[in-house]
Design an enzyme around this catalytic site. Structure first.
Site, PDB file in Angstrom:
ATOM      1  N   GLN A 210       0.653  -1.378   0.159  1.00  0.00           N
ATOM      2  CA  GLN A 210      -0.074  -0.304   0.061  1.00  0.00           C
ATOM      3  C   GLN A 210       1.279   1.351  -0.120  1.00  0.00           C
ATOM      4  OE1 GLN A 210      -2.830  -2.362   3.237  1.00  0.00           O
ATOM      5  NE2 GLN A 210      -3.347  -0.037   2.760  1.00  0.00           N
ATOM      6  N   GLU A 245       0.235  -1.180   4.761  1.00  0.00           N
ATOM      7  CA  GLU A 245       0.303  -0.098   5.106  1.00  0.00           C
ATOM      8  C   GLU A 245       1.913  -0.323   5.192  1.00  0.00           C
ATOM      9  OE1 GLU A 245      -2.061   2.266   6.701  1.00  0.00           O
ATOM     10  OE2 GLU A 245      -0.364   3.745   6.790  1.00  0.00           O
ATOM     11  N   ARG A 323      -5.553   7.094  16.715  1.00  0.00           N
ATOM     12  CA  ARG A 323      -6.798   7.150  16.682  1.00  0.00           C
ATOM     13  C   ARG A 323      -8.218   6.599  16.622  1.00  0.00           C
ATOM     14  NH1 ARG A 323      -9.441   8.056  11.416  1.00  0.00           N
ATOM     15  NH2 ARG A 323      -7.901   8.811   9.730  1.00  0.00           N
ATOM     16  N   GLU A 725     -12.948   2.663   4.921  1.00  0.00           N
ATOM     17  CA  GLU A 725     -12.945   2.668   6.265  1.00  0.00           C
ATOM     18  C   GLU A 725     -14.129   2.083   7.234  1.00  0.00           C
ATOM     19  OE1 GLU A 725      -9.661   4.535   6.864  1.00  0.00           O
ATOM     20  OE2 GLU A 725      -8.635   2.831   8.472  1.00  0.00           O
TER      21      GLU A 725
END
Ligand code: MOS
Length: 768
Positions: A210, A245, A323, A725
């Site tokens: 990614q 990622e 997050r 998401e």
């Protein structure tokens, strides 16, 4: 969505949005799409297999590679000693070696790379390696890590109001503990890379990543080379979900290391077992909360401590922990909030990004707290949820003021469109007349912030060529991983130029064409790259209008390029798109444009933990109904009815696919996917026979998604909001629907907040 199709069809400017199928579908169904394992390999390509630690923590006393090295077909075995640059792949914190040196910290940690003429030979060689170790104590849980003071970094805390004081004024206070387990990404394409030598010591890597730039940068660092000598190319991924990622990087670096030394092409593709064992997953969280409400069910104080099981190295854990704090109050407004997260260092593989990036873990806790409060007070959780929904101009704990809030709108719309009152009555009636089966219903509102929370990452570039025959080639930083971003990019170019979509080609993602990129992540890929592309296309369009204005001897303001023709206002001229491009060529006009986009407005001050980190939020409300079989503990999800905030969807089919896929993945995480490590840190759920993900039989029987009526958001690409998401978190409702069904059967059942709620657990809870 179906219901609203009629009015959207009337919108002519949306014609392209409606008709565009995922551009990959043709090659996918014909088996012609090219993944890493499909790349044509060069003559003499060698194959790598990783030798890893088969204990979770210890010192390496000695390793004997001689038998493996002598096996016919083995070319060389690489260890940390062969690294010309730094043995370091940690991106956020430099705490992760590519190859273990003298000690190892998780079961599956890479120690060496065996390179042989075939993968089969390399695997045989792996069995011939003799290793002597001294075992060290293993930590697998957050609680143990906390007790021992084993952390990745310093703790983070977001605060709003005065929580302690507010608790003194509460009529109800409840405390509790929650656990949410990890989740295996299970991308269909396993991790892998193919490295080949170019001229003058340069290396090209085809990677299933990614983040092409992360691969490029890390490879350069490990090899001690300049970044310009490393080219990373990505065609597409067979799924990423966050698992590629950061964790696509080591395999690419290893293949490049072997190519660096051997000057030969090397392919390294993990098989499923190796991938499951060696890679990190969604972070398990162990959390404790305290929630305070007034008599009228207003939540006025919320204090939560999240223990994140980060695994043996930082990877992206600090960002994911952050997050969690951003989404700790989900779509509710709570005046006094104290949230803290501790990233706990354990001896599990470094856990990593997974769709939602810590957000879902945060939301599970507040939903648990609400369910607990409702059950203790003796009201429906739906009531508490509703009373506390976020409103316009409410403040998030991190200081951002909520605007264009759709929490109430999606909630009310879901209630009325799907007739919640009647649904609840149906559930009650069913439960009153059935003994062996029980139904449960839950609502799940979501609010998810869009942007990388690390502000400097919110940028992208696009490179657009119009070729002299009028066809168009586009390069951006976007990585296609099944989410359909390439289709959206193609739509943007086709729309701006008003040309047939067949005239547009989306090129591979390549670091030599678009450099210094952020990974395709944070649901932001279409926004960031799409906005850059829009800018580039518009710049070209302006230039072409100048040409047309000169050719047709009319003011530029009168020029419209539409359906591959040039119009003077409403009158179609003889000049076609293709001719216009030819004229531009003859006039020596640049038909290439490169544009840069950086999200405006956003900022965040980590010293104060306040700011405006998100371009906007995505909202929605799901109603989930389940039926459990009270003899067996098995269940089905009958209905998931969602009102979702797409903004103004630019690509309805693709967006619906994202909502459905994310929902099912969220349900899987909450109900059936059970990662299991034993106390020694060995992954027990190490195959598809022991790790169950949702299949076609476990998806809800009926999924209905209706777009909320909204004017869309200017910060989103063509007002079409990010969709990757947010819908995953609808799946959290599945957990609470199941609990409600259990309660209908067993009134003595005490609510538990320990996800996933597997059929085994349902069965035990039914007869508790
Ligand atoms: Mo995604 S979980 O931001 O790679």
């Amino acid at each position: 969505m179906r219901k609203n199709l009629a009015h959207m069809k009337n919108d002519i400017s949306n014609a392209l949005k409606q008709s565009m199928k995922n551009i990959d579908s043709y090659t996918h169904v014909r088996g012609e799409s090219i993944y890493v394992d499909d790349v044509n390999v060069r003559e003499g390509t060698l194959f790598g297999v990783v030798f890893d630690a088969l204990k979770a923590h210890g010192k390496i006393k000695s390793i004997d590679y001689s038998n493996a090295e002598q096996l016919e077909g083995v070319h060389r075995i690489f260890t940390y000693k062969d690294i010309p640059g730094e043995n370091q792949i940690g991106g956020v914190i430099p705490d992760e070696p590519l190859f273990a040196e003298h000690d190892f910290h998780f079961w599956g940690q890479p120690i060496a790379l065996i390179v042989a003429e075939s993968e089969f030979i390399a695997r045989q060689a792996r069995r011939l390696i003799k290793i002597e170790i001294e075992e060290l104590p293993v930590i697998t849980t957050c609680k143990e890590a906390k007790k021992q003071g084993s952390f990745i970094n310093t703790h983070r805390s977001f605060n709003l109001g005065d929580t302690e004081k507010a608790f003194q004024e509460c009529d109800y206070i409840f405390e509790g503990e929650t656990f949410s387990n990890g989740q295996e990404h299970l991308y269909i394409e396993t991790q892998g890379a193919y490295a080949e030598p170019l001229e003058n010591g340069s290396i090209k890597i085809t990677s299933s990543t990614q983040g092409p730039t992360i691969v490029q940068k890390t490879t350069a660092k490990v090899l001690g080379m300049a970044m310009h000598k490393i080219e990373v190319d990505v065609t597409r991924l067979g799924g990423g979900f966050g698992g590629k990622e950061d964790q696509a990087t080591p395999w690419a670096v290893m293949a490049a290391l072997a190519t660096f030394h051997l000057k030969q092409s090397v392919k390294l593709v993990l098989n499923r077992h190796d991938d499951l064992r060696m890679t990190g997953k969604r972070h398990p969280y162990e959390s404790t909360y305290k929630i305070g409400l007034t008599k009228d069910l207003k939540i006025v104080a919320y204090d939560v401590e999240f223990l994140q099981n980060s695994g043996a190295a930082a990877d992206l854990s600090p960002a994911i922990a952050e997050r969690t704090l951003f989404h700790a109050t989900n779509s509710y407004y709570i005046k006094n909030v104290k949230t803290t997260v501790l990233s706990c260092k354990t001896n599990l593989p470094p856990n990593t990004a997974f769709r939602g990036f810590g957000g879902p873990q945060g939301m599970f806790v507040i939903e648990s707290a609400i369910a607990k409060a409702a059950s203790e007070i003796g009201v429906s959780p739906i009531k508490i949820q509703e009373i506390n929904l976020l409103q316009e101009n409410d403040e998030f704990s991190y200081g951002q003021i909520a605007t264009e809030v759709e929490a109430q709108n999606t909630w009310d719309s879901a209630k009325s469109i799907f007739d919640l009152e009647n649904l609840e009555k149906e559930v009650e009636a069913f439960n009153a007349t059935h003994q062996d089966f029980k139904k449960g219903l839950a609502l799940m509102p979501i609010a998810f912030g869009i942007s990388f929370t690390n502000t400097p990452m919110n940028h992208a570039r696009a490179l657009v060529h119009i070729y002299q025959d009028g066809s168009v080639g586009i390069s951006t930083a976007a990585v296609e991983m099944g989410q359909g971003v390439n289709t959206k990019l193609l739509q943007i170019a086709a729309q701006v130029f008003s040309i047939d979509s067949a005239k547009v080609k989306i090129e591979t993602t390549n670091t030599t064409r678009v450099a210094n990129t952020s990974p395709s992540a944070a649901s932001s890929t279409a926004d960031l790259n799409g906005k850059a592309l829009l800018k580039a296309c518009n710049a070209l369009l302006e230039r072409l209008k100048d040409v047309a204005s000169e050719e047709l001897k009319t003011s530029k303001d009168n020029i419209i390029i539409k359906n591959e023709s040039v119009f003077i206002n409403t009158i179609k001229s003889d000049l076609t798109w293709t001719e216009l491009i030819s004229k531009a060529m003859l006039k020596r006009i640049a038909l290439t444009e490169n544009a840069h986009y950086a999200t405006p407005i956003i900022h965040f001050d980590k010293t104060k933990e306040k700011g405006h980190p998100f371009a906007y939020h995505v909202y929605g409300t799901a109603i989930i109904t389940t039926t459990i079989d009270c003899t067996r503990g098995t269940y089905v999800f009958d209905d998931v009815k969602i009102v979702h905030d797409y903004g103004k969807s630019m690509s309805e089919g693709i967006d619906l696919g994202q909502v459905e896929g994310a929902l099912v993945q969220g349900i899987g995480w909450m109900t059936m996917e059970e990662i299991a490590y034993n106390e020694e840190g060995k992954l027990l759920s190490n195959a598809l026979s022991t790790y169950k993900i949702p299949d076609i039989f476990s998806v809800p029987s009926n999924i209905e998604v209706i777009p909320v009526e909204t004017k869309g958001n200017e910060m989103a690409i063509l007002k079409s909001k990010a969709v990757g998401e947010p819908p995953l978190m609808y799946g959290i409702g599945a957990y609470f629907a199941l609990q409600n069904a259990i309660k209908a059967f067993n009134p003595k059942y005490k609510l538990k907040f320990h996800a996933p709620m597997t059929p085994e657990k349902v069965l035990m809870n039914l007869y508790e």
